[in-house]
Design a protein around this motif. Structure first.
Motif, PDB file in Angstrom:
ATOM      1  N   ILE A  62       0.821  -1.212   0.000  1.00 30.34           N
ATOM      2  CA  ILE A  62       0.000   0.000   0.000  1.00 30.34           C
ATOM      3  C   ILE A  62       0.861   1.270   0.000  1.00 30.34           C
ATOM      4  O   ILE A  62       0.696   2.123  -0.871  1.00 30.34           O
ATOM      5  N   PRO A  63       1.789   1.410   0.980  1.00 28.32           N
ATOM      6  CA  PRO A  63       2.632   2.620   0.907  1.00 28.32           C
ATOM      7  C   PRO A  63       3.513   2.673  -0.326  1.00 28.32           C
ATOM      8  O   PRO A  63       3.826   3.759  -0.823  1.00 28.32           O
ATOM      9  N   ARG A  64       3.916   1.512  -0.867  1.00 25.95           N
ATOM     10  CA  ARG A  64       4.709   1.516  -2.093  1.00 25.95           C
ATOM     11  C   ARG A  64       3.894   2.096  -3.253  1.00 25.95           C
ATOM     12  O   ARG A  64       4.391   2.887  -4.046  1.00 25.95           O
ATOM     13  N   ILE A  65       2.643   1.659  -3.349  1.00 23.03           N
ATOM     14  CA  ILE A  65       1.769   2.183  -4.410  1.00 23.03           C
ATOM     15  C   ILE A  65       1.516   3.666  -4.202  1.00 23.03           C
ATOM     16  O   ILE A  65       1.483   4.448  -5.157  1.00 23.03           O
ATOM     17  N   TRP A  66       1.367   4.071  -2.942  1.00 26.17           N
ATOM     18  CA  TRP A  66       1.173   5.496  -2.648  1.00 26.17           C
ATOM     19  C   TRP A  66       2.385   6.304  -3.102  1.00 26.17           C
ATOM     20  O   TRP A  66       2.248   7.398  -3.656  1.00 26.17           O
ATOM     21  N   ASP A  67       3.574   5.750  -2.865  1.00 30.44           N
ATOM     22  CA  ASP A  67       4.795   6.435  -3.317  1.00 30.44           C
ATOM     23  C   ASP A  67       4.810   6.595  -4.836  1.00 30.44           C
ATOM     24  O   ASP A  67       5.258   7.615  -5.363  1.00 30.44           O
ATOM     25  N   VAL A  68       4.308   5.580  -5.549  1.00 30.68           N
ATOM     26  CA  VAL A  68       4.251   5.661  -7.006  1.00 30.68           C
ATOM     27  C   VAL A  68       3.308   6.772  -7.436  1.00 30.68           C
ATOM     28  O   VAL A  68       3.617   7.595  -8.302  1.00 30.68           O
ATOM     29  N   MET A  69       2.144   6.825  -6.808  1.00 36.17           N
ATOM     30  CA  MET A  69       1.127   7.796  -7.218  1.00 36.17           C
ATOM     31  C   MET A  69       1.483   9.229  -6.836  1.00 36.17           C
ATOM     32  O   MET A  69       0.906  10.170  -7.362  1.00 36.17           O
ATOM     33  N   THR A  70       2.396   9.401  -5.899  1.00 38.35           N
ATOM     34  CA  THR A  70       2.807  10.761  -5.510  1.00 38.35           C
ATOM     35  C   THR A  70       4.179  11.120  -6.071  1.00 38.35           C
ATOM     36  O   THR A  70       4.775  12.119  -5.661  1.00 38.35           O
ATOM     37  N   ASN A  71       4.662  10.315  -7.014  1.00 34.26           N
ATOM     38  CA  ASN A  71       5.979  10.549  -7.607  1.00 34.26           C
ATOM     39  C   ASN A  71       5.857  11.612  -8.697  1.00 34.26           C
ATOM     40  O   ASN A  71       5.199  11.415  -9.716  1.00 34.26           O
ATOM     41  N   TRP A  72       6.527  12.742  -8.498  1.00 33.49           N
ATOM     42  CA  TRP A  72       6.418  13.852  -9.441  1.00 33.49           C
ATOM     43  C   TRP A  72       7.058  13.536 -10.784  1.00 33.49           C
ATOM     44  O   TRP A  72       6.687  14.112 -11.809  1.00 33.49           O
ATOM     45  N   VAL A  73       8.017  12.626 -10.800  1.00 31.24           N
ATOM     46  CA  VAL A  73       8.637  12.258 -12.077  1.00 31.24           C
ATOM     47  C   VAL A  73       7.610  11.642 -13.012  1.00 31.24           C
ATOM     48  O   VAL A  73       7.556  11.938 -14.213  1.00 31.24           O
ATOM     49  N   LEU A  74       6.735  10.792 -12.464  1.00 35.19           N
ATOM     50  CA  LEU A  74       5.752  10.099 -13.287  1.00 35.19           C
ATOM     51  C   LEU A  74       4.627  11.009 -13.758  1.00 35.19           C
ATOM     52  O   LEU A  74       3.847  10.619 -14.637  1.00 35.19           O
ATOM     53  N   VAL A  75       4.529  12.202 -13.211  1.00 28.44           N
ATOM     54  CA  VAL A  75       3.542  13.160 -13.713  1.00 28.44           C
ATOM     55  C   VAL A  75       3.846  13.511 -15.174  1.00 28.44           C
ATOM     56  O   VAL A  75       2.950  13.888 -15.942  1.00 28.44           O
ATOM     57  N   ALA A  76       5.112  13.364 -15.563  1.00 29.95           N
ATOM     58  CA  ALA A  76       5.487  13.661 -16.945  1.00 29.95           C
ATOM     59  C   ALA A  76       4.826  12.710 -17.932  1.00 29.95           C
ATOM     60  O   ALA A  76       4.644  13.067 -19.107  1.00 29.95           O
ATOM     61  N   LEU A  77       4.453  11.505 -17.511  1.00 33.39           N
ATOM     62  CA  LEU A  77       3.885  10.528 -18.437  1.00 33.39           C
ATOM     63  C   LEU A  77       2.612  11.030 -19.121  1.00 33.39           C
ATOM     64  O   LEU A  77       2.547  11.053 -20.353  1.00 33.39           O
ATOM     65  N   PRO A  78       1.557  11.408 -18.363  1.00 36.42           N
ATOM     66  CA  PRO A  78       0.353  11.870 -19.070  1.00 36.42           C
ATOM     67  C   PRO A  78       0.586  13.124 -19.905  1.00 36.42           C
ATOM     68  O   PRO A  78      -0.039  13.306 -20.948  1.00 36.42           O
ATOM     69  N   MET A  79       1.499  14.000 -19.470  1.00 38.71           N
ATOM     70  CA  MET A  79       1.758  15.221 -20.233  1.00 38.71           C
ATOM     71  C   MET A  79       2.437  14.919 -21.568  1.00 38.71           C
ATOM     72  O   MET A  79       2.080  15.478 -22.604  1.00 38.71           O
ATOM     73  N   PHE A  80       3.422  14.019 -21.550  1.00 34.93           N
ATOM     74  CA  PHE A  80       4.082  13.647 -22.801  1.00 34.93           C
ATOM     75  C   PHE A  80       3.123  12.877 -23.716  1.00 34.93           C
ATOM     76  O   PHE A  80       3.176  13.019 -24.944  1.00 34.93           O
ATOM     77  N   LEU A 167      12.540   5.272 -27.872  1.00 36.00           N
ATOM     78  CA  LEU A 167      13.928   5.479 -27.468  1.00 36.00           C
ATOM     79  C   LEU A 167      14.307   6.953 -27.447  1.00 36.00           C
ATOM     80  O   LEU A 167      14.951   7.429 -26.501  1.00 36.00           O
ATOM     81  N   VAL A 168      13.936   7.676 -28.498  1.00 33.24           N
ATOM     82  CA  VAL A 168      14.352   9.072 -28.636  1.00 33.24           C
ATOM     83  C   VAL A 168      13.607   9.935 -27.615  1.00 33.24           C
ATOM     84  O   VAL A 168      12.386   9.842 -27.493  1.00 33.24           O
ATOM     85  N   PRO A 169      14.318  10.771 -26.857  1.00 28.78           N
ATOM     86  CA  PRO A 169      13.630  11.627 -25.888  1.00 28.78           C
ATOM     87  C   PRO A 169      12.750  12.659 -26.572  1.00 28.78           C
ATOM     88  O   PRO A 169      13.044  13.072 -27.700  1.00 28.78           O
ATOM     89  N   PRO A 170      11.628  13.048 -25.921  1.00 29.14           N
ATOM     90  CA  PRO A 170      11.203  12.666 -24.571  1.00 29.14           C
ATOM     91  C   PRO A 170      10.406  11.369 -24.565  1.00 29.14           C
ATOM     92  O   PRO A 170       9.208  11.369 -24.850  1.00 29.14           O
ATOM     93  N   SER A 171      11.061  10.265 -24.271  1.00 28.59           N
ATOM     94  CA  SER A 171      10.470   8.941 -24.311  1.00 28.59           C
ATOM     95  C   SER A 171       9.825   8.602 -22.977  1.00 28.59           C
ATOM     96  O   SER A 171      10.443   8.759 -21.920  1.00 28.59           O
ATOM     97  N   ILE A 172       8.585   8.103 -23.023  1.00 28.18           N
ATOM     98  CA  ILE A 172       7.921   7.720 -21.773  1.00 28.18           C
ATOM     99  C   ILE A 172       8.605   6.496 -21.163  1.00 28.18           C
ATOM    100  O   ILE A 172       8.579   6.318 -19.943  1.00 28.18           O
ATOM    101  N   MET A 173       9.242   5.657 -22.009  1.00 25.33           N
ATOM    102  CA  MET A 173       9.973   4.517 -21.466  1.00 25.33           C
ATOM    103  C   MET A 173      11.166   4.969 -20.640  1.00 25.33           C
ATOM    104  O   MET A 173      11.444   4.415 -19.566  1.00 25.33           O
ATOM    105  N   LEU A 174      11.881   5.992 -21.094  1.00 24.16           N
ATOM    106  CA  LEU A 174      13.029   6.490 -20.327  1.00 24.16           C
ATOM    107  C   LEU A 174      12.574   7.120 -19.011  1.00 24.16           C
ATOM    108  O   LEU A 174      13.275   7.022 -18.000  1.00 24.16           O
ATOM    109  N   VAL A 175      11.403   7.757 -19.015  1.00 25.62           N
ATOM    110  CA  VAL A 175      10.858   8.310 -17.763  1.00 25.62           C
ATOM    111  C   VAL A 175      10.614   7.186 -16.772  1.00 25.62           C
ATOM    112  O   VAL A 175      10.977   7.293 -15.589  1.00 25.62           O
TER     113      VAL A 175
END
Length: 451
Positions: A62-80, A167-175
């Motif tokens: 549960i806290p691990r999943i919470w850490d994922v959902m509050t990770n600011w790095v992953l916010v880039a995924l929906p934007m890209f 592969l080429v940035p900004p790649s969601i896989m590299l994020v």
């Protein structure tokens, strides 16, 4: 073999087998994690072997999943993702294709080179493989068929070039890779620039050599115009909007002005402005892009949640120690161990998607590679190049299925399979170059951010 090691192998086996049932991968991962906890508890009781896992361990999920959902790095995924989808609707690719066809029209293989160039620009601005492959197929394959190009060359060019976006940035896989192994996303973006350009250059070289040696496979169009300054100017003008957006997004990251998360917002806003300026933005388009962004983001995050549970239970059973012991126990040098990892990853790409390999396999092998003294940015980019081939290799090569759904009549799956084989070989050749010349990856991050 100890009971916990047997359970680890059973988890991997169950995962691979259940993939073929058609169940969503996210539920497969989470379900296996929840199933193997009571099995481990029973094994602990029946075999009197210390497993070191109980229901309290599961609560850590549960806290691990919470850490994922509050990770600011992953916010880039929906934007890209939003940026790529909106750019796809803006119509810049159609203009660019039309102008570059005139620019390269008198070159043998010029249409395939045009597709590669357009695909490279799309890769640096979208990262959405399905959208890139479909768009390149709709725009490029009819033109190549009209001028007598080989069906295999046309299909192979579209498939391979369309996958560069992963592969080429900004790649969601590299994020996702940066988040999983604790490496700076900015370093990964910089490290992937030259390998991406290398692969695109190898594609172009292959197309030009093939066109020169076998002109019947990539002929010059009889209606091709002579290149003039106005044609060159129009081609540059058509490429300018996409290039400006790429510079704004990647330039702000590379110069330290913005984080990848902030730059993703800039890219999403810029793509929206671009669509608006071209008269392509309306409520229907905005709603459609928003819906597709939400679906894709939900799919990725569901996989992250399932993979988090799976990896946690796997580690509780000692899976990371088992993998480390298996790799370091190989009768190879450190270089041989890394080659073995890449070979296994390439083979797994035939049956697994890049997301599962990124979320499950990469975090398990990255500590071993780091412990052997290799640079993690270099290894992650190598891993990314290797995973790019997973889009082209059957039976789960998604680029092949995206293409099959939109190709003109007369092209079948055999043409597609035969067409991608030379490009898979080229990708493996590019992977070997990056492997034996690590500076291709490490020089740019070191020059920009320092060692």
């Amino acid at each position: 073999m100890e009971i916990n090691e047997i359970l680890v192998l059973m988890m991997f086996g169950a995962f691979v087998l259940l993939l073929f049932t058609g169940f969503p991968v996210a539920w497969v991962l989470g379900g296996i994690a929840l199933t193997f906890v009571p099995i481990a508890m029973l094994a602990d009781e029946w075999f009197d072997a210390f497993i070191g896992i109980d229901w309290n361990y599961v609560s850590i999920v549960i806290p691990r999943i919470w850490d994922v959902m509050t990770n600011w790095v992953l916010v880039a995924l929906p934007m890209f993702i939003f940026m790529g989808l909106m750019l796809d609707r803006s119509g810049v690719a159609e203009d660019l294709m039309g102008n570059l066809v005139k620019l390269f029209g008198r070159v043998r293989g010029g249409l395939a080179v045009t597709v590669t160039f357009v695909g490279m620009l799309l890769a640096a601005s979208t990262g959405i493989i399905g959208a890139s492959v479909v768009l390149l197929a709709v725009l490029g394959i009819p033109l190549m068929m009209r001028d007598g190009y080989s069906k295999e060359l046309a299909c192979g060019t579209v498939c391979s070039t369309g996958t560069l976006g992963i592969l080429v940035p900004p790649s969601i896989m590299l994020v996702m890779m940066g988040d999983r192994i604790g490496v700076s996303v900015g370093d990964l973006f910089l490290g992937a620039v030259f390998p991406g350009l290398l692969l695109a250059s190898l594609y172009v070289a292959y197309i030009l050599i093939l066109g020169y040696c076998r002109s019947d496979l990539a002929p010059v169009s009889e209606s091709a115009e002579h290149v003039t300054l106005p044609i060159v100017f129009k081609a540059l003008k058509a490429a300018l909007p996409t290039a400006a957006l790429i510079i704004c997004v990647l330039g702000s990251i590379f110069m330290g002005i913005a984080t990848p998360t902030e730059a993703s917002g800039v890219g999403a806003f810029g793509a929206t402005l671009l669509a608006f300026s071209r008269g392509r933005l309306n409520l229907s388009v905005f709603r459609e892009v928003g819906r597709e962004t939400t679906k894709t983001t939900a799919f990725i995050f569901a996989l992250i949640v399932g993979a988090t549970a799976f990896s946690l239970v796997l580690r509780g059973l000692g899976g990371d120690e088992l993998i480390e012991k298996a790799l370091t126990g190989l009768p190879f040098s450190p270089t041989g161990i890394v080659i073995t990892i890449l070979i296994v990853t390439f083979l797994l790409g035939f049956v697994l998607d890049w997301i599962e390999l990124t979320l499950i396999i990469l975090p398990l092998v990255a500590p071993v590679v780091s412990g052997l003294g290799f640079d993690l940015v270099w290894f992650a980019v190598l891993f990314a190049v290797c995973l790019q081939t997973s889009f082209l290799t059957p039976p789960v090569g998604f680029a092949l299925f995206y293409l099959k759904g939109v190709v003109p009549e007369g092209i079948n799956i055999t043409h597609i399979y035969r067409g991608v084989v030379p490009f898979i070989v080229i990708q493996l050749f590019g992977l070997a170059i990056v492997f034996w010349a690590p500076a291709i990856v490490t020089w740019l991050p070191a020059s920009v951010y320092g060692p």
